[in-house]
Design an enzyme around this catalytic site. Sequence first.
Site, PDB file in Angstrom:
ATOM      1  N   HIS A 102       0.835  -1.049   0.017  1.00  0.00           N
ATOM      2  CA  HIS A 102      -0.122   0.051  -0.140  1.00  0.00           C
ATOM      3  C   HIS A 102       1.081   1.307  -0.051  1.00  0.00           C
ATOM      4  O   HIS A 102       2.082   1.277   0.746  1.00  0.00           O
ATOM      5  CB  HIS A 102      -0.960   0.104   1.252  1.00  0.00           C
ATOM      6  CG  HIS A 102      -0.148  -0.307   2.467  1.00  0.00           C
ATOM      7  ND1 HIS A 102       0.022  -1.434   3.060  1.00  0.00           N
ATOM      8  CD2 HIS A 102       0.082   0.637   3.451  1.00  0.00           C
ATOM      9  CE1 HIS A 102       0.766  -1.385   4.240  1.00  0.00           C
ATOM     10  NE2 HIS A 102       0.720   0.116   4.463  1.00  0.00           N
ATOM     11  N   HIS A 104       0.693   5.354   1.114  1.00  0.00           N
ATOM     12  CA  HIS A 104       0.157   6.295   1.718  1.00  0.00           C
ATOM     13  C   HIS A 104       0.066   7.598   0.878  1.00  0.00           C
ATOM     14  O   HIS A 104       0.962   8.040   0.522  1.00  0.00           O
ATOM     15  CB  HIS A 104       0.744   6.696   3.093  1.00  0.00           C
ATOM     16  CG  HIS A 104       0.860   5.304   3.937  1.00  0.00           C
ATOM     17  ND1 HIS A 104      -0.099   5.414   5.102  1.00  0.00           N
ATOM     18  CD2 HIS A 104       1.500   4.311   3.940  1.00  0.00           C
ATOM     19  CE1 HIS A 104       0.150   4.013   5.776  1.00  0.00           C
ATOM     20  NE2 HIS A 104       1.209   3.664   5.223  1.00  0.00           N
TER      21      HIS A 104
HETATM   22  P1  5GP Z   1       1.765   0.521   7.292  1.00  0.00           P
HETATM   23  O1  5GP Z   1       1.618  -0.849   7.183  1.00  0.00           O
HETATM   24  O2  5GP Z   1       2.276   1.243   6.073  1.00  0.00           O
HETATM   25  O3  5GP Z   1       2.668   0.869   8.376  1.00  0.00           O
HETATM   26  O4  5GP Z   1       0.216   1.202   7.459  1.00  0.00           O
HETATM   27  C1  5GP Z   1      -0.853   0.261   7.533  1.00  0.00           C
HETATM   28  C2  5GP Z   1      -1.879   1.367   7.523  1.00  0.00           C
HETATM   29  O5  5GP Z   1      -3.255   0.780   7.371  1.00  0.00           O
HETATM   30  C3  5GP Z   1      -1.811   2.105   8.743  1.00  0.00           C
HETATM   31  O6  5GP Z   1      -2.033   3.697   8.595  1.00  0.00           O
HETATM   32  C4  5GP Z   1      -3.221   2.072   9.415  1.00  0.00           C
HETATM   33  O7  5GP Z   1      -3.674   3.076   9.849  1.00  0.00           O
HETATM   34  C5  5GP Z   1      -4.088   1.480   8.197  1.00  0.00           C
HETATM   35  N1  5GP Z   1      -5.087   0.351   8.588  1.00  0.00           N
HETATM   36  C6  5GP Z   1      -4.793  -0.454   9.339  1.00  0.00           C
HETATM   37  N2  5GP Z   1      -5.944  -1.423   9.424  1.00  0.00           N
HETATM   38  C7  5GP Z   1      -6.956  -0.749   8.534  1.00  0.00           C
HETATM   39  C8  5GP Z   1      -8.441  -1.056   8.419  1.00  0.00           C
HETATM   40  O8  5GP Z   1      -8.985  -1.948   8.746  1.00  0.00           O
HETATM   41  N3  5GP Z   1      -8.956  -0.163   7.440  1.00  0.00           N
HETATM   42  C9  5GP Z   1      -8.299   0.733   6.639  1.00  0.00           C
HETATM   43  N4  5GP Z   1      -9.156   1.658   5.888  1.00  0.00           N
HETATM   44  N5  5GP Z   1      -7.127   0.925   7.233  1.00  0.00           N
HETATM   45  C10 5GP Z   1      -6.343   0.296   8.155  1.00  0.00           C
END
Ligand code: 5GP
Length: 141
Positions: A102, A104
């Site tokens: 993903h 951001h």
């Molecule tokens: P990373 O893996 O890049 O650190 O971030 C994962 C991102 O996914 C975080 O910003 C978190 O807030 C978001 N996130 C985690 N669980 C969910 C979810 O169930 N739904 C959504 N829409 N975002 C999520």
Amino acid sequence: MGYDNDNIFAKILRGEIPSHKICEDDETFAFMDIMPRGPGHSLVIPKKPARNILDVDPASLAAVMRTVQKVGRATMNAFDAPGLTIQQFNETEGGQVVFHLHVHVIPRFAGVALKPPAGPMEDPKVLAENAARISAALEVA
Ligand code: 5GP
């Protein structure tokens, strides 16, 4: 490390858990981050399974970045934001928490720092409003 079909974003893609969608095409899906680091924080993911940037198919990665550019421009317009931060993390040590690739997309404003990651969950009504706002800006772009 392989790809886990039961990660939270795979479930969102399959419609097994809800999300606030901004847009989708054949290869990508964009939706609001549930714990935003600022208003309008969204995520762009490939539909094709990929753990992160290390295993993603290059064509799928290119499609993700095309959508990031579109959503980024629309987000800046929708929030009248002068800046835009794009982030992407790989593996636990790299800051990755959800193991489906993903990117951001976060609008930025003068003097406003990003909130810490894993903060409080945003009100679903606010997420729905922000998704609609970015989506509407895509239409006019
Ligand atoms: P990373 O893996 O890049 O650190 O971030 C994962 C991102 O996914 C975080 O910003 C978190 O807030 C978001 N996130 C985690 N669980 C969910 C979810 O169930 N739904 C959504 N829409 N975002 C999520």
